[in-house]
Design an enzyme around this catalytic site. Structure first.
Site, PDB file in Angstrom:
ATOM      1  N   HIS A 148      15.293 -14.935  -5.141  1.00  0.00           N
ATOM      2  CA  HIS A 148      14.356 -15.795  -5.876  1.00  0.00           C
ATOM      3  C   HIS A 148      14.904 -16.173  -7.264  1.00  0.00           C
ATOM      4  CE1 HIS A 148       9.820 -16.867  -6.068  1.00  0.00           C
ATOM      5  NE2 HIS A 148      10.529 -17.733  -6.765  1.00  0.00           N
ATOM      6  N   ILE A 149      16.128 -16.712  -7.260  1.00  0.00           N
ATOM      7  CA  ILE A 149      16.787 -17.017  -8.534  1.00  0.00           C
ATOM      8  C   ILE A 149      16.841 -18.511  -8.825  1.00  0.00           C
ATOM      9  CG2 ILE A 149      18.224 -14.945  -8.693  1.00  0.00           C
ATOM     10  CD1 ILE A 149      20.483 -16.816  -7.415  1.00  0.00           C
ATOM     11  N   GLY A 150      16.127 -19.304  -8.003  1.00  0.00           N
ATOM     12  CA  GLY A 150      16.183 -20.759  -8.182  1.00  0.00           C
ATOM     13  C   GLY A 150      15.981 -21.175  -9.633  1.00  0.00           C
ATOM     14  N   GLY A 151      14.991 -20.584 -10.256  1.00  0.00           N
ATOM     15  CA  GLY A 151      14.676 -20.986 -11.635  1.00  0.00           C
ATOM     16  C   GLY A 151      15.227 -20.037 -12.671  1.00  0.00           C
TER      17      GLY A 151
ATOM     18  N   ASP B 287       6.479 -36.722   1.814  1.00  0.00           N
ATOM     19  CA  ASP B 287       5.483 -36.118   0.915  1.00  0.00           C
ATOM     20  C   ASP B 287       4.103 -36.581   1.373  1.00  0.00           C
ATOM     21  OD1 ASP B 287       5.782 -34.986  -2.313  1.00  0.00           O
ATOM     22  OD2 ASP B 287       3.807 -35.586  -1.566  1.00  0.00           O
TER      23      ASP B 287
ATOM     24  N   GLU C 250       8.605  -9.999  -1.229  1.00  0.00           N
ATOM     25  CA  GLU C 250       9.721  -9.826  -2.161  1.00  0.00           C
ATOM     26  C   GLU C 250       9.544  -8.516  -2.912  1.00  0.00           C
ATOM     27  OE1 GLU C 250      10.006 -13.367  -4.555  1.00  0.00           O
ATOM     28  OE2 GLU C 250      10.418 -14.632  -2.812  1.00  0.00           O
TER      29      GLU C 250
ATOM     30  N   ASP D  11      15.945 -18.632  -0.659  1.00  0.00           N
ATOM     31  CA  ASP D  11      15.805 -18.010  -1.985  1.00  0.00           C
ATOM     32  C   ASP D  11      14.463 -17.289  -2.141  1.00  0.00           C
ATOM     33  OD1 ASP D  11      16.670 -17.592  -4.711  1.00  0.00           O
ATOM     34  OD2 ASP D  11      15.231 -19.120  -5.339  1.00  0.00           O
TER      35      ASP D  11
ATOM     36  N   HIS E 114       8.404 -32.576  -8.646  1.00  0.00           N
ATOM     37  CA  HIS E 114       9.348 -32.450  -9.760  1.00  0.00           C
ATOM     38  C   HIS E 114      10.726 -32.025  -9.277  1.00  0.00           C
ATOM     39  CE1 HIS E 114       5.469 -32.240 -11.896  1.00  0.00           C
ATOM     40  NE2 HIS E 114       6.128 -33.030 -12.702  1.00  0.00           N
TER      41      HIS E 114
ATOM     42  N   ALA F 154      13.810 -23.062  -1.111  1.00  0.00           N
ATOM     43  CA  ALA F 154      13.673 -22.442  -2.434  1.00  0.00           C
ATOM     44  C   ALA F 154      12.252 -22.716  -2.934  1.00  0.00           C
ATOM     45  CB  ALA F 154      14.701 -23.007  -3.403  1.00  0.00           C
ATOM     46  N   SER F 155      11.303 -22.863  -1.959  1.00  0.00           N
ATOM     47  CA  SER F 155       9.925 -23.172  -2.407  1.00  0.00           C
ATOM     48  C   SER F 155       9.090 -21.898  -2.412  1.00  0.00           C
ATOM     49  CB  SER F 155       9.303 -24.272  -1.544  1.00  0.00           C
ATOM     50  OG  SER F 155       9.174 -23.876  -0.192  1.00  0.00           O
TER      51      SER F 155
HETATM   52  P1  NAI Z   1       5.397 -30.181  -7.534  1.00  0.00           P
HETATM   53  O1  NAI Z   1       3.964 -29.900  -7.504  1.00  0.00           O
HETATM   54  O2  NAI Z   1       5.958 -31.019  -8.624  1.00  0.00           O
HETATM   55  O3  NAI Z   1       5.847 -30.868  -6.136  1.00  0.00           O
HETATM   56  C1  NAI Z   1       5.365 -30.435  -4.892  1.00  0.00           C
HETATM   57  C2  NAI Z   1       5.307 -31.666  -4.005  1.00  0.00           C
HETATM   58  O4  NAI Z   1       4.991 -31.235  -2.687  1.00  0.00           O
HETATM   59  C3  NAI Z   1       4.232 -32.665  -4.412  1.00  0.00           C
HETATM   60  O5  NAI Z   1       4.800 -33.949  -4.523  1.00  0.00           O
HETATM   61  C4  NAI Z   1       3.207 -32.580  -3.281  1.00  0.00           C
HETATM   62  O6  NAI Z   1       2.555 -33.806  -3.041  1.00  0.00           O
HETATM   63  C5  NAI Z   1       4.096 -32.188  -2.126  1.00  0.00           C
HETATM   64  N1  NAI Z   1       3.376 -31.584  -1.005  1.00  0.00           N
HETATM   65  C6  NAI Z   1       2.309 -30.753  -1.042  1.00  0.00           C
HETATM   66  N2  NAI Z   1       1.936 -30.422   0.214  1.00  0.00           N
HETATM   67  C7  NAI Z   1       2.783 -31.057   1.043  1.00  0.00           C
HETATM   68  C8  NAI Z   1       2.896 -31.124   2.455  1.00  0.00           C
HETATM   69  N3  NAI Z   1       2.051 -30.462   3.259  1.00  0.00           N
HETATM   70  N4  NAI Z   1       3.866 -31.904   2.977  1.00  0.00           N
HETATM   71  C9  NAI Z   1       4.704 -32.590   2.181  1.00  0.00           C
HETATM   72  N5  NAI Z   1       4.659 -32.580   0.829  1.00  0.00           N
HETATM   73  C10 NAI Z   1       3.706 -31.809   0.277  1.00  0.00           C
HETATM   74  O7  NAI Z   1       6.129 -28.763  -7.473  1.00  0.00           O
HETATM   75  P2  NAI Z   1       7.592 -28.404  -7.960  1.00  0.00           P
HETATM   76  O8  NAI Z   1       7.576 -28.053  -9.396  1.00  0.00           O
HETATM   77  O9  NAI Z   1       8.525 -29.435  -7.497  1.00  0.00           O
HETATM   78  O10 NAI Z   1       7.822 -27.024  -7.140  1.00  0.00           O
HETATM   79  C11 NAI Z   1       7.954 -27.034  -5.731  1.00  0.00           C
HETATM   80  C12 NAI Z   1       8.020 -25.617  -5.191  1.00  0.00           C
HETATM   81  O11 NAI Z   1       9.120 -24.917  -5.766  1.00  0.00           O
HETATM   82  C13 NAI Z   1       6.792 -24.750  -5.458  1.00  0.00           C
HETATM   83  O12 NAI Z   1       6.460 -24.063  -4.267  1.00  0.00           O
HETATM   84  C14 NAI Z   1       7.269 -23.707  -6.437  1.00  0.00           C
HETATM   85  O13 NAI Z   1       6.594 -22.489  -6.275  1.00  0.00           O
HETATM   86  C15 NAI Z   1       8.730 -23.584  -6.055  1.00  0.00           C
HETATM   87  N6  NAI Z   1       9.584 -23.066  -7.135  1.00  0.00           N
HETATM   88  C16 NAI Z   1      10.546 -22.141  -6.809  1.00  0.00           C
HETATM   89  C17 NAI Z   1      11.368 -21.622  -7.772  1.00  0.00           C
HETATM   90  C18 NAI Z   1      12.426 -20.645  -7.410  1.00  0.00           C
HETATM   91  O14 NAI Z   1      12.831 -19.863  -8.264  1.00  0.00           O
HETATM   92  N7  NAI Z   1      12.909 -20.654  -6.187  1.00  0.00           N
HETATM   93  C19 NAI Z   1      11.216 -21.992  -9.185  1.00  0.00           C
HETATM   94  C20 NAI Z   1      10.243 -23.044  -9.407  1.00  0.00           C
HETATM   95  C21 NAI Z   1       9.445 -23.521  -8.414  1.00  0.00           C
END
Ligand code: NAI
Length: 398
Positions: free
Chosen positions: A281-284, A170, A258, A253, A150, A227-228
Site C-alpha cells: 500500500h505504497i501508492g501514495g 467511469d 492489510e 498495492d 483525480h 492501487a485503489s
Molecule cells: P476520485 O474520487 O477522484 O476518483 C474516483 C473515480 O471513480 C470517480 O471519477 C468516480 O466517478 C469513479 N467511480 C466510482 N464508482 C465507479 C464505478 N462503479 N465504476 C467506474 N467508475 C467509478 O478518487 P481518487 O483520488 O482518484 O482515488 C481513487 C482510489 O485510489 C480510491 O479508492 C483511493 O482510496 C485510492 N488511493 C490509493 C492510494 C494508495 O496508496 N494505493 C493512495 C490514494 C488513493
C-alpha cells in the site's frame, strides 16, 4: 491558538502553523481514549495521521477543540458525526498523493510489460536469462482506466506521454483529457485493453468489481493493476487467471486484509506467482506526498481558524470567506433548526451594531454562519449568541 500534532506529521506542518502564530506541541506516538483526552486540554487544533482514534467520547469532553486536521487521505479514524455535532471542522488532504499513485502505476505498466520483477529475482538467485520472449514496449498499447477521477485522469496524461492509448470507464460523465477516449461500458474497456488499472473508491458497486466474469472478458495476455482498494478485485479469481496465463501479470498495492504495523506478517493468494508485483500500500507513500499533505492540511486549518473559511472540510458546510481587511467577524456554528438567523440578528440589532455582510451554509446537522460587523461588538453580544439554545460554537475574529 494552541495546536497539538501527533504521529510525526511532516515538519512543514509545524513550521506553517508557527508562522501563523499558533503555539505548536508535538507528540510522536498515536493516541486514543483517556490518554488523548489528557493531552487535549486547551487545545484548539488537533493534527493526526491515520492511527490516532478521535472517538465520540474524546470529542465530547474537549470543548476547546475547533478543528481537526487529518494529515492523510481517509477520515475513518475520526467520529465525523460527533465532530459535526460539536461544531468541530475536520480537514484532510484528498489530492496530495495523486501524482505519487499515478507514477507508481506508470512504473508498474513498464515493469509488467518487461517481466522486470521475474528477471531481477532470477538475477539475485544467480540465474542469467537474457531473452525478449514475452517482453513488449508499452508504446502503442492500450491502457484501460477504471475510475477517471483525480488519479485515473492524472495517470492517463502520464501514460499518453509514453505513447499509450488511453481509454477509460467511469460511472460519471468526465471530461477526457488529452486524447483519452471514454468507453460506454466496462465490458468494452476490459475486452480491448492491454493494461487495466483500477482507480475507483470502495462502494457497494466496486466491491469485487473484478471477479471471474470480468477477468474472462479481459484480453488474453493483458495485465491488471490495482492501487485503489483491496476488495475491488477478487484475488482468488485473479490467481486462477494468472496461473492459466490468461492474465500475463498483475501489480497489486492494496489488499482485503492489510497488516496494521510494519513488519507484521502478510499473506496473499498471489504470493510466489510469476510476474506479480506485490507492494505494501505504497501508492501514495512518497516524501513529496507527505510534505504536500502537511502543507494542504495546515493551510486549511490556518484559513479556518483565521478567517472562518471552511472550504474543503469533510463534515462542515462550506463557506468561502475572504480574509477580513477591517471590522470584525462573528462565526457561529449552530444546530440546523428554523429561526436561528432571526434570533442572532435580533441580538445584534439590540446592540445597534451594523452588519456589513452575512453568509450562512447548512448541512443536515448544523448551520454555519459568518457575520461581518463594522464595529467591535461588546463581549456580552458574543456571550448572548453563544447562550442561545441552538448555538454550538461561537467565536469572533478581527
Ligand atoms: P476520485 O474520487 O477522484 O476518483 C474516483 C473515480 O471513480 C470517480 O471519477 C468516480 O466517478 C469513479 N467511480 C466510482 N464508482 C465507479 C464505478 N462503479 N465504476 C467506474 N467508475 C467509478 O478518487 P481518487 O483520488 O482518484 O482515488 C481513487 C482510489 O485510489 C480510491 O479508492 C483511493 O482510496 C485510492 N488511493 C490509493 C492510494 C494508495 O496508496 N494505493 C493512495 C490514494 C488513493
Amino acid at each position: 491558538m494552541k495546536a497539538l500534532l501527533l504521529e510525526k506529521v511532516h515538519i512543514v506542518a509545524k513550521n506553517l502553523l508557527q508562522d501563523a502564530d499558533f503555539s505548536v506541541q508535538e507528540h510522536a506516538p498515536s493516541e486514543t481514549g483517556a490518554s488523548l483526552i489528557s493531552k487535549l486540554n486547551d487545545v484548539d487544533v488537533l493534527g493526526i495521521r491515520s492511527k490516532s482514534l478521535v472517538t465520540k467520547d474524546v470529542i465530547k469532553v474537549c470543548p476547546d477543540l475547533k478543528a481537526i486536521g487529518a494529515y492523510c487521505i481517509g477520515t475513518n479514524q475520526i467520529d465525523l458525526e460527533q465532530a459535526t455535532k460539536s461544531g468541530i471542522a475536520v480537514f484532510n488532504a484528498p489530492f496530495s498523493n495523486t501524482r505519487s499513485v499515478a507514477e507508481l502505476v506508470i512504473s508498474e505498466i513498464i515493469a509488467l510489460s518487461r517481466g522486470l520483477f521475474t528477471k531481477a529475482f532470477q538475477m539475485h538467485q544467480g540465474v542469467w536469462n537474457k531473452s525478449s520472449n514475452g517482453c513488449y514496449e508499452v508504446r502503442g498499447k492500450r491502457l484501460g482506466i477504471i475510475g477517471y477521477g483525480h488519479i485515473g485522469s492524472q495517470l492517463g496524461i502520464l501514460a499518453e506521454s509514453l505513447g499509450l492509448k488511453v481509454h477509460y470507464y467511469d460511472i460519471q460523465k468526465k471530461l477526457p483529457l488529452g486524447n483519452a477516449v471514454s468507453e460506454s461500458t466496462l465490458k468494452k474497456l476490459l475486452s480491448n485493453s492491454d493494461f487495466i488499472s483500477l482507480h475507483v473508491p470502495l462502494t457497494e458497486q466496486t466491491q469485487n468489481m473484478i471477479g471471474e466474469k470480468e477477468l474472462e472478458i479481459m484480453k488474453k495476455g493483458s495485465f491488471l493493476i490495482n492501487a485503489s482498494r483491496g476488495t475491488v478485485v477478487d484475488l482468488q479469481a485473479l490467481k486462477k487467471f494468472l496461473k492459466s496465463g490468461h492474465i500475463a501479470g498483475a501489480a497489486i498495492d492494496v489488499f482485503p486484509k492489510e497488516p496494521k504495523e510494519n513488519l507484521d506478517e502478510f499473506s496473499s493468494p498471489l504470493q510466489k506467482l510469476e510476474n506479480v508485483i506485490l507492494t505494501p500500500h505504497i501508492g501514495g507513500s512518497t516524501e513529496e506526498a507527505q510534505e504536500a499533505i502537511g502543507v494542504e492540511v495546515s493551510e486549511s486549518l490556518i484559513k479556518y481558524i483565521n478567517t472562518g473559511d471552511s472550504s474543503g472540510a469533510v463534515n462542515f458546510p462550506h463557506l468561502h470567506l475572504r480574509t477580513l481587511q477591517e471590522g470584525f467577524r462573528i462565526l457561529n456554528v449552530h444546530k440546523n433548526v428554523p429561526g436561528v438567523l432571526g434570533a442572532i440578528n435580533k441580538i445584534i440589532s439590540e446592540y445597534n451594531v451594523n452588519i456589513s455582510s452575512q453568509q450562512l451554509a447548512t448541512n443536515s446537522i448544523i448551520g454555519y454562519l459568518a457575520m461581518d460587523l463594522e464595529k467591535k461588538p461588546k463581549q456580552e453580544v458574543i456571550e448572548k449568541i453563544q447562550d442561545l439554545e441552538t448555538s454550538i460554537q461561537t467565536r469572533i475574529i478581527f
